[in-house]
Design a protein around this motif. Structure first.
Motif, PDB file in Angstrom:
ATOM      1  N   PRO A  56       0.802  -1.234   0.000  1.00 58.18           N
ATOM      2  CA  PRO A  56       0.000   0.000   0.000  1.00 58.18           C
ATOM      3  C   PRO A  56       0.829   1.274   0.000  1.00 58.18           C
ATOM      4  O   PRO A  56       0.525   2.226  -0.726  1.00 58.18           O
ATOM      5  CB  PRO A  56      -0.815  -0.138   1.287  1.00 58.18           C
ATOM      6  N   MET A  57       1.904   1.292   0.790  1.00 56.06           N
ATOM      7  CA  MET A  57       2.732   2.494   0.881  1.00 56.06           C
ATOM      8  C   MET A  57       3.265   2.905  -0.492  1.00 56.06           C
ATOM      9  O   MET A  57       3.258   4.087  -0.858  1.00 56.06           O
ATOM     10  CB  MET A  57       3.902   2.258   1.839  1.00 56.06           C
ATOM     11  N   ALA A 114      -2.577  12.755   3.119  1.00 58.93           N
ATOM     12  CA  ALA A 114      -3.308  12.372   4.331  1.00 58.93           C
ATOM     13  C   ALA A 114      -3.525  10.857   4.363  1.00 58.93           C
ATOM     14  O   ALA A 114      -3.422  10.217   5.431  1.00 58.93           O
ATOM     15  CB  ALA A 114      -4.648  13.098   4.389  1.00 58.93           C
ATOM     16  N   THR A 115      -3.816  10.262   3.210  1.00 59.86           N
ATOM     17  CA  THR A 115      -3.974   8.812   3.117  1.00 59.86           C
ATOM     18  C   THR A 115      -2.681   8.094   3.483  1.00 59.86           C
ATOM     19  O   THR A 115      -2.691   7.070   4.181  1.00 59.86           O
ATOM     20  CB  THR A 115      -4.404   8.418   1.688  1.00 59.86           C
ATOM     21  N   MET A 116      -1.566   8.641   3.030  1.00 57.63           N
ATOM     22  CA  MET A 116      -0.266   8.045   3.343  1.00 57.63           C
ATOM     23  C   MET A 116       0.038   8.146   4.834  1.00 57.63           C
ATOM     24  O   MET A 116       0.658   7.241   5.422  1.00 57.63           O
ATOM     25  CB  MET A 116       0.832   8.724   2.522  1.00 57.63           C
ATOM     26  N   LEU A 138      -9.348  -1.465  -0.433  1.00 59.95           N
ATOM     27  CA  LEU A 138      -9.445  -0.181   0.273  1.00 59.95           C
ATOM     28  C   LEU A 138      -8.418   0.801  -0.263  1.00 59.95           C
ATOM     29  O   LEU A 138      -8.733   1.984  -0.483  1.00 59.95           O
ATOM     30  CB  LEU A 138      -9.243  -0.389   1.768  1.00 59.95           C
ATOM     31  N   CYS A 139      -7.194   0.334  -0.491  1.00 57.08           N
ATOM     32  CA  CYS A 139      -6.142   1.220  -0.981  1.00 57.08           C
ATOM     33  C   CYS A 139      -6.488   1.785  -2.356  1.00 57.08           C
ATOM     34  O   CYS A 139      -6.300   2.980  -2.611  1.00 57.08           O
ATOM     35  CB  CYS A 139      -4.813   0.474  -1.030  1.00 57.08           C
ATOM     36  N   SER A 140      -7.007   0.926  -3.234  1.00 60.33           N
ATOM     37  CA  SER A 140      -7.410   1.390  -4.565  1.00 60.33           C
ATOM     38  C   SER A 140      -8.547   2.401  -4.471  1.00 60.33           C
ATOM     39  O   SER A 140      -8.578   3.398  -5.209  1.00 60.33           O
ATOM     40  CB  SER A 140      -7.840   0.201  -5.427  1.00 60.33           C
ATOM     41  N   THR A 141      -9.463   2.169  -3.531  1.00 64.51           N
ATOM     42  CA  THR A 141     -10.580   3.102  -3.329  1.00 64.51           C
ATOM     43  C   THR A 141     -10.077   4.448  -2.825  1.00 64.51           C
ATOM     44  O   THR A 141     -10.537   5.505  -3.275  1.00 64.51           O
ATOM     45  CB  THR A 141     -11.584   2.517  -2.319  1.00 64.51           C
ATOM     46  N   CYS A 211      -5.954  15.238   9.933  1.00 60.17           N
ATOM     47  CA  CYS A 211      -5.757  13.785   9.836  1.00 60.17           C
ATOM     48  C   CYS A 211      -4.281  13.434   9.983  1.00 60.17           C
ATOM     49  O   CYS A 211      -3.917  12.482  10.693  1.00 60.17           O
ATOM     50  CB  CYS A 211      -6.308  13.284   8.506  1.00 60.17           C
ATOM     51  N   ILE A 212      -3.416  14.196   9.307  1.00 61.12           N
ATOM     52  CA  ILE A 212      -1.974  13.950   9.374  1.00 61.12           C
ATOM     53  C   ILE A 212      -1.449  14.197  10.785  1.00 61.12           C
ATOM     54  O   ILE A 212      -0.658  13.404  11.326  1.00 61.12           O
ATOM     55  CB  ILE A 212      -1.240  14.835   8.347  1.00 61.12           C
ATOM     56  N   ILE A 213      -1.892  15.289  11.404  1.00 55.63           N
ATOM     57  CA  ILE A 213      -1.426  15.623  12.765  1.00 55.63           C
ATOM     58  C   ILE A 213      -1.830  14.546  13.757  1.00 55.63           C
ATOM     59  O   ILE A 213      -1.022  14.079  14.573  1.00 55.63           O
ATOM     60  CB  ILE A 213      -1.978  17.003  13.188  1.00 55.63           C
TER      61      ILE A 213
END
Length: 309
Positions: A56-57, A114-116, A138-141, A211-213
């Motif tokens: 995923p990463m 943010a996803t990462m 989920l990752c593709s979505t 989200c990142i924080i």
């Protein structure tokens, strides 16, 4: 009446004060552009070809590289054309198209970062359930959602910009078509545009930032609880590359978009626009290559195979 005041072209005068250096500038920008393309294409190809990077990463990292390639290609070739030809005009249609695609790629990158961050949170704080929580579906979505969100955001702002009038004035003190210089040039009420920019900043700027924080707060707490110093170093190393890219991206975007329009200064904004349209996309692959053992290991494998054959 609005059609009569719509210009057929804009003059991008961002380099007008540096005409004597236009060949030197074009050389520097071309070199940066080539480094950006080569670096990001290398990471994109590695993420597709190397089995050890099919996680995923690296799915997210490959898409980040693709976004950087698209973003720079939206603006840099035109900059080079204007510098080399000495003509700095761009048609109204091309300007609106450039605005749309630039906003698409910038907006999608914010969501993807943010996803990462969430991916790193799951990998460190829920390592045992990582493969279940971060399934390929989920990752593709999540990747598709980042592109779709960027596209919708860009469409809204482009449509709102098309409805503006410019009263015969067509000189943009900027390097490419973007929201701040176009709003500053308009002779029509731009309150709706400003409101939608604020809304976009809330959902595409502050939302992903929060989200990142939160993700990194949980990551830091988990790392500090680790008994092994080697484990702590590995965890910090895993996150440091992403955190550096986040700081570069959000630092420049917050300065450009996520602040009151009354504080806009096009002279200062021009410098920041060069940062996130030229420098940041070039630095991203360098940061990930130099600070990521998996990417360096994949590079060594590729080069060793080439030398063997």
């Amino acid at each position: 009446m609005e059609n009569q005041t719509a210009p057929t072209e804009f003059i991008l005068s961002g380099f007008s004060e540096l005409r004597g250096l236009r060949f030197l500038l074009s050389g520097v920008i071309f070199i940066i552009y080539m480094f950006t393309l080569l670096g990001n294409m290398l990471i994109l190809l590695l993420s597709l070809m190397e089995p050890c990077l099919r996680t995923p990463m690296y799915l997210f990292l490959g898409n980040l590289s693709l976004l950087d390639i698209c973003q720079t290609t939206t603006t840099v070739p035109q900059m080079l054309q204007h510098l080399l030809s000495g003509r700095s005009s761009i048609s109204y249609v091309r300007c609106m198209a450039q605005l749309y695609f630039f906003l698409l790629f910038v907006g999608a990158e914010g969501i993807l970062l943010a996803t990462m961050a969430y991916d790193r949170y799951v990998a460190i704080c829920n390592a045992l359930h990582y493969t279940v929580l971060m399934s390929s579906k989920l990752c593709s979505t999540l990747v598709a959602a980042s592109w779709l969100t960027g596209s919708l955001n860009a469409a809204v702002h482009t449509v709102l910009t098309i409805r503006l009038s410019f009263c015969g004035v067509n000189r943009l003190s900027y390097f490419y078509c973007d929201i701040p210089p176009l709003l500053a040039l308009s002779c029509r009420d731009v309150s709706l545009n400003v409101t939608m920019t604020a809304v976009s900043s809330l959902f595409l700027g502050w939302g992903p930032s929060l989200c990142i924080i939160l993700s990194y707060m949980h990551i830091v707490f988990r790392i500090l609880k680790m008994q092994s110093s080697q484990g702590r170093r590995k965890a910090f190393s895993t996150c440091s590359s992403h955190l550096m890219v986040v700081l570069l991206y959000y630092g420049s975007c917050i300065f450009t978009y996520i602040r009151p329009i009354s504080s806009y200064s096009l002279d200062k904004d021009r410098l920041i626009s060069l940062l996130y349209s030229l420098i940041t996309p070039m630095l991203n692959p360098i940061i990930y290559t130099l600070r990521n053992k998996d990417v360096k290991g994949a590079l060594k494998k590729v080069f060793s195979r080439k030398m063997f054959f």
